[in-house]
Design a protein around this motif. Structure first.
Motif, PDB file in Angstrom:
ATOM      1  N   ILE A   5       0.839  -1.200   0.000  1.00  0.00           N
ATOM      2  CA  ILE A   5       0.000   0.000   0.000  1.00  0.00           C
ATOM      3  C   ILE A   5       0.877   1.254   0.000  1.00  0.00           C
ATOM      4  O   ILE A   5       0.605   2.213  -0.727  1.00  0.00           O
ATOM      5  N   ASN A   6       1.943   1.230   0.789  1.00  0.00           N
ATOM      6  CA  ASN A   6       2.854   2.378   0.820  1.00  0.00           C
ATOM      7  C   ASN A   6       3.519   2.605  -0.534  1.00  0.00           C
ATOM      8  O   ASN A   6       3.730   3.751  -0.945  1.00  0.00           O
ATOM      9  N   GLU A   7       3.844   1.508  -1.237  1.00  0.00           N
ATOM     10  CA  GLU A   7       4.424   1.635  -2.573  1.00  0.00           C
ATOM     11  C   GLU A   7       3.426   2.278  -3.535  1.00  0.00           C
ATOM     12  O   GLU A   7       3.791   3.117  -4.363  1.00  0.00           O
ATOM     13  N   LEU A 195       8.433 -15.420 -15.607  1.00  0.00           N
ATOM     14  CA  LEU A 195       9.306 -15.922 -14.556  1.00  0.00           C
ATOM     15  C   LEU A 195      10.726 -15.376 -14.685  1.00  0.00           C
ATOM     16  O   LEU A 195      11.475 -15.342 -13.710  1.00  0.00           O
ATOM     17  N   ASP A 196      11.100 -14.967 -15.885  1.00  0.00           N
ATOM     18  CA  ASP A 196      12.426 -14.376 -16.087  1.00  0.00           C
ATOM     19  C   ASP A 196      12.604 -13.127 -15.235  1.00  0.00           C
ATOM     20  O   ASP A 196      13.732 -12.760 -14.884  1.00  0.00           O
ATOM     21  N   SER A 197      11.482 -12.455 -14.936  1.00  0.00           N
ATOM     22  CA  SER A 197      11.536 -11.217 -14.151  1.00  0.00           C
ATOM     23  C   SER A 197      11.375 -11.474 -12.659  1.00  0.00           C
ATOM     24  O   SER A 197      11.444 -10.543 -11.849  1.00  0.00           O
ATOM     25  N   PHE A 198      11.146 -12.743 -12.271  1.00  0.00           N
ATOM     26  CA  PHE A 198      10.828 -13.051 -10.875  1.00  0.00           C
ATOM     27  C   PHE A 198      12.078 -13.064  -9.998  1.00  0.00           C
ATOM     28  O   PHE A 198      13.050 -13.755 -10.297  1.00  0.00           O
ATOM     29  N   LYS A 199      12.039 -12.281  -8.919  1.00  0.00           N
ATOM     30  CA  LYS A 199      13.104 -12.276  -7.925  1.00  0.00           C
ATOM     31  C   LYS A 199      12.538 -12.553  -6.534  1.00  0.00           C
ATOM     32  O   LYS A 199      13.153 -13.238  -5.731  1.00  0.00           O
ATOM     33  N   ASP A 200      11.382 -11.958  -6.258  1.00  0.00           N
ATOM     34  CA  ASP A 200      10.699 -12.210  -4.986  1.00  0.00           C
ATOM     35  C   ASP A 200       9.210 -12.000  -5.201  1.00  0.00           C
ATOM     36  O   ASP A 200       8.755 -11.714  -6.313  1.00  0.00           O
ATOM     37  N   ALA A 201       8.437 -12.159  -4.132  1.00  0.00           N
ATOM     38  CA  ALA A 201       6.975 -12.114  -4.254  1.00  0.00           C
ATOM     39  C   ALA A 201       6.406 -10.703  -4.289  1.00  0.00           C
ATOM     40  O   ALA A 201       5.202 -10.533  -4.511  1.00  0.00           O
ATOM     41  N   SER A 202       7.240  -9.677  -4.109  1.00  0.00           N
ATOM     42  CA  SER A 202       6.733  -8.301  -3.991  1.00  0.00           C
ATOM     43  C   SER A 202       5.881  -7.845  -5.183  1.00  0.00           C
ATOM     44  O   SER A 202       4.788  -7.295  -4.985  1.00  0.00           O
ATOM     45  N   PRO A 203       6.333  -8.033  -6.448  1.00  0.00           N
ATOM     46  CA  PRO A 203       5.498  -7.594  -7.576  1.00  0.00           C
ATOM     47  C   PRO A 203       4.147  -8.320  -7.634  1.00  0.00           C
ATOM     48  O   PRO A 203       3.130  -7.719  -7.982  1.00  0.00           O
ATOM     49  N   ILE A 204       4.152  -9.601  -7.260  1.00  0.00           N
ATOM     50  CA  ILE A 204       2.914 -10.377  -7.259  1.00  0.00           C
ATOM     51  C   ILE A 204       1.976  -9.834  -6.184  1.00  0.00           C
ATOM     52  O   ILE A 204       0.770  -9.663  -6.398  1.00  0.00           O
ATOM     53  N   LYS A 205       2.531  -9.525  -5.013  1.00  0.00           N
ATOM     54  CA  LYS A 205       1.725  -8.984  -3.923  1.00  0.00           C
ATOM     55  C   LYS A 205       1.185  -7.603  -4.264  1.00  0.00           C
ATOM     56  O   LYS A 205       0.080  -7.240  -3.847  1.00  0.00           O
ATOM     57  N   THR A 206       1.947  -6.829  -5.032  1.00  0.00           N
ATOM     58  CA  THR A 206       1.470  -5.510  -5.465  1.00  0.00           C
ATOM     59  C   THR A 206       0.259  -5.652  -6.377  1.00  0.00           C
ATOM     60  O   THR A 206      -0.723  -4.905  -6.253  1.00  0.00           O
ATOM     61  N   ILE A 207       0.312  -6.626  -7.297  1.00  0.00           N
ATOM     62  CA  ILE A 207      -0.841  -6.878  -8.180  1.00  0.00           C
ATOM     63  C   ILE A 207      -2.054  -7.257  -7.351  1.00  0.00           C
ATOM     64  O   ILE A 207      -3.157  -6.734  -7.558  1.00  0.00           O
ATOM     65  N   VAL A 208      -1.857  -8.151  -6.375  1.00  0.00           N
ATOM     66  CA  VAL A 208      -2.966  -8.581  -5.510  1.00  0.00           C
ATOM     67  C   VAL A 208      -3.518  -7.400  -4.724  1.00  0.00           C
ATOM     68  O   VAL A 208      -4.739  -7.229  -4.599  1.00  0.00           O
TER      69      VAL A 208
END
Length: 233
Positions: A5-7, A195-208
């Motif tokens: 949310i802060n992001e 998946l080439d761009s995947f490093k951690d769950a943060s971008p996925i959590k941002t979408i959610v």
């Protein structure tokens, strides 16, 4: 998901600053059409900021109300000296209420490590898929799976949702802004995350987070969401 949310707040604050600069420049150049278009965008950005700030701080809207009252009284005081003592008294009372709200501690909301673990298990092929229930009683969920080196983030198929107006026009508009499109069969909305761009769950959590707080905010998504793990067959 306070971090996400802060992001989003930071992202919208940057957009707000840029829009305000564009509006100022357009007015100076007498380009009122561009100024009007950007002003409409600014109204939307300000509304989104209010939503996210209110999610971070349950007292935010009340604080904003108090601050607006103080600002109004101060403007009145400048033009009406004869009621300045009364205005000062009102401002003092409101400031006390505002100070009281600012002194209250806010409990942070955390989604827990379970979501991160599920994402990594999915990427590492330890599980087949997982479902993140938003409103289980109405079958509103986000399903995560992997196909052709991409994480497929898929919302409940239209035919399976138990409430007919979830995917109304305003919601669809927001989903498209987030990046969702209909699948080939046009049965649901989905995003494909490489998946080439995947490093951690943060971008996925941002979408959610954006799905929850932007697209489905008005439907009061359950605070206690649940995960369902689908194991490898």
């Amino acid at each position: 998901m306070n971090e996400e949310i802060n992001e989003l707040i930071s992202h919208y604050e940057e957009e707000k600053t840029q829009l305000e600069l564009w509006i100022k420049g357009a007015v100076e150049q007498s380009d009122y059409k561009s100024a009007h278009v950007n002003q409409k965008a600014l109204i939307y950005i300000n509304n989104q900021l209010r939503i996210f700030k209110a999610l971070n701080d349950p007292y935010y809207l009340k604080k904003e109300e108090y601050e607006n009252h103080i600002s109004l009284y101060e403007k009145i005081s400048l033009n009406h000296e004869q009621v300045s003592d009364y205005i000062k008294e009102q401002i003092q009372k409101i400031r006390m209420n505002l100070d009281d709200l600012n002194s209250r501690k806010i409990a942070a909301f955390h989604d827990g490590q379970e979501f991160d673990d599920a994402v990594f298990d999915l990427v590492e092929n330890k599980i087949s898929a997982f479902i993140f229930n938003l409103r289980k009683e109405e079958n509103l969920y986000i399903k995560f799976s992997v196909k052709k080196n991409k994480i497929i983030i898929r919302l409940t198929p239209f035919a399976d949702i138990l409430v007919s107006d979830y995917f109304n026009k305003p919601t669809v508009t927001v989903l498209k802004q987030i990046g969702f499109t209909k699948n080939k069969l046009r049965t649901c909305f989905q995003i494909k995350y490489p998946l080439d761009s995947f490093k951690d769950a943060s971008p996925i959590k941002t979408i959610v987070s954006r799905v929850i707080y932007e697209a489905f905010y008005n439907y009061q998504v359950n605070k206690s969401t649940t995960l369902e793990i689908i194991p490898q067959s």
